[in-house]
Design an enzyme around this catalytic site. Structure first.
Site, mmCIF file in Angstrom:
data_model
loop_
_atom_site.group_PDB
_atom_site.id
_atom_site.type_symbol
_atom_site.label_atom_id
_atom_site.label_comp_id
_atom_site.label_asym_id
_atom_site.label_seq_id
_atom_site.Cartn_x
_atom_site.Cartn_y
_atom_site.Cartn_z
ATOM 1 N N TRP A 102 0.919 -1.198 -0.471
ATOM 2 C CA TRP A 102 -0.020 0.282 -0.276
ATOM 3 C C TRP A 102 0.700 1.424 0.371
ATOM 4 O O TRP A 102 1.048 2.287 -0.450
ATOM 5 C CB TRP A 102 -1.152 -0.404 0.950
ATOM 6 N N ASP A 171 -1.794 6.486 6.199
ATOM 7 C CA ASP A 171 -3.335 6.111 5.514
ATOM 8 C C ASP A 171 -3.352 4.474 6.867
ATOM 9 O O ASP A 171 -2.498 3.772 6.444
ATOM 10 C CB ASP A 171 -2.132 5.066 4.570
ATOM 11 N N LYS A 195 -13.005 -2.239 6.159
ATOM 12 C CA LYS A 195 -12.661 -2.777 7.494
ATOM 13 C C LYS A 195 -12.549 -2.382 7.929
ATOM 14 O O LYS A 195 -12.241 -3.019 9.162
ATOM 15 C CB LYS A 195 -10.403 -2.034 7.000
HETATM 16 C C1 LIG Z 1 -7.490 -1.769 1.396
HETATM 17 C C2 LIG Z 1 -6.149 -0.845 1.507
HETATM 18 C C3 LIG Z 1 -6.512 0.510 0.712
HETATM 19 C C4 LIG Z 1 -7.446 0.625 -0.503
HETATM 20 O O1 LIG Z 1 -8.734 1.315 0.270
HETATM 21 P P1 LIG Z 1 -9.766 1.207 -1.413
HETATM 22 O O2 LIG Z 1 -10.209 1.869 -0.325
HETATM 23 O O3 LIG Z 1 -9.747 0.640 -2.453
HETATM 24 O O4 LIG Z 1 -9.323 2.543 -2.378
HETATM 25 C C5 LIG Z 1 -5.423 1.401 0.701
HETATM 26 N N1 LIG Z 1 -4.692 1.202 1.692
HETATM 27 C C6 LIG Z 1 -4.792 0.734 2.284
HETATM 28 C C7 LIG Z 1 -3.450 0.483 4.219
HETATM 29 C C8 LIG Z 1 -5.272 -0.489 2.746
HETATM 30 O O5 LIG Z 1 -6.067 -1.276 3.236
#
Ligand SMILES: *Cc1c(COP(=O)(O)O)cnc(C)c1O
Length: 359
Positions: A102, A171, A195
């Site tokens: 990521w 993030d 998540k």
């Molecule tokens: C799932 C995830 C993303 C991407 O998320 P989307 O909403 O599908 O764009 C980005 N960063 C992390 C750490 C993730 O777990």
């Protein structure tokens, strides 16, 4: 109807109590005679839901007045571009820490907007560990330092932040609300909801107000964080149902005792699973023990020819979506806030029985 234990990395399991409440309110929200899905986002009813979600999140994370909460659309991946587009104005570079899939994706998008300085990378160590922060090549004139404290795909997590005068942008898509954080250590936090927070379709952003001065008029208006803040995240129609469900999840978290109580439970859940894996010779986890994720637990079978059978039999046993990410293979159990301890116990019992049958 029977619900299974869902180990999907995202969209992930939601608390059953939240789904039941949403079901009970689906046709008629609080006497409005319509569903939340059917009401104007400018209505007093929806405005009260938005205000409630912000107030609960503020309490859960103890967010002070220096920060603005935004609900942004497009997923965390959109923010990979939106952040450098908004926050590098007036700067020549931005710093990024590379700890896995990521953070690499965030780097790739940021390169379209600015000179990206990768301050350290654990790529050569196959992303099994986190670089030593004392080795970071920080450029203190950069716009910010971006990092990803929980790498969902690799199953790697770190809690400490590097020492820097730069605003830290994190993030937290797969770790927000799963452990205590000090929001005041960050310039900005963002997290895709699917998540730990709610359904896909909304990204939670917590941004320090002084950084909004960087957002300039050349940005598309719905991409402009300052404009979003000035319009209470409602420049256009926001993802109303996703925000409503996030509010219900925040309410559920408060009932559970808040973030501290969730963190205590998450420690016990992850510990039980890692202890079982470590004691086994049939299963293993490759991540540096100092940086194992509490949310995403990858594991491999000593005999990988059994992988397909493991998936088939685990699904039949009511344990859903244990396959690892397509880029890494093996297995991965994502055990966010909504996964109860019973789900971990059921997984361990299945793993033990599977080893007995096929090991
Ligand atoms: C799932 C995830 C993303 C991407 O998320 P989307 O909403 O599908 O764009 C980005 N960063 C992390 C750490 C993730 O777990």
């Amino acid at each position: 109807m029977s619900r299974v234990y869902n180990f999907c990395s995202g969209p992930a399991a939601l608390p059953e109590a939240v789904l039941k409440k949403a079901q009970a309110e689906l046709l008629d929200w609080h006497g409005a005679g319509v569903s939340v899905m059917e009401m104007s986002h400018r209505s007093a009813e929806f405005m009260s839901i938005l205000a409630s979600a912000k107030a609960r999140l503020t309490r859960l994370l103890d967010i002070n007045d220096d920060y603005e909460i935004l609900f942004v659309q497009g997923g965390a991946s959109t923010l990979f571009a939106q952040i450098p587009a908004n926050l590098t104005n007036g700067f020549d570079s931005a710093c990024y820490l590379d700890t896995g899939a990521w953070s690499s994706k965030a780097i790739k998008e940021a390169k379209r907007y600015t000179d990206v300085k990768v301050v350290a990378s654990s790529k050569e160590k196959k992303y099994l560990t986190v670089p030593d922060f004392s080795t970071l090549q920080l450029d203190e004139k950069a716009a910010y330092l971006h990092l990803c404290p929980n790498e969902t795909i690799g199953g790697l997590e770190f809690a400490d932040l590097p020492e820097t005068s730069l605003p830290i942008i994190a993030d937290l898509s797969s770790t927000i609300l799963s452990r205590k954080i000090d929001v005041s250590q960050y310039g900005m936090i963002y997290a895709g909801a699917q998540k730990n927070v709610g359904p896909a379709g909304v990204v939670i952003c917590i941004v320090r107000k002084d950084l909004l001065k960087r957002c300039d008029d050349s940005l598309p208006s719905i991409w402009n964080f300052a404009n979003l803040a000035a319009n209470d995240s409602m420049i256009n129609t926001p993802p109303t149902f996703a925000i409503y469900l996030a509010d219900l999840v925040f309410e559920w978290l408060e009932e559970q005792g808040g973030v501290a109580a969730m963190e205590a439970l998450n420690i016990r859940k992850a510990q039980a699973l890692y202890d079982y894996i470590d004691a086994s010779t049939f299963y293993s986890n490759p991540i540096d023990p100092a940086f194992r994720s509490r949310m995403n637990v990858p594991f491999i079978l000593s005999d990988q020819s059994l992988d397909a059978l493991f998936i088939k039999e685990s699904e039949a046993a009511g344990l859903r979506t244990l396959a690892g990410h397509r880029s890494v293979g093996g297995m991965r159990a994502s055990i966010y806030n909504a996964m109860p301890m019973e789900g971990i116990q059921a997984l361990i019992a299945f793993m033990a029985a599977f080893e007995k049958r096929h090991g």
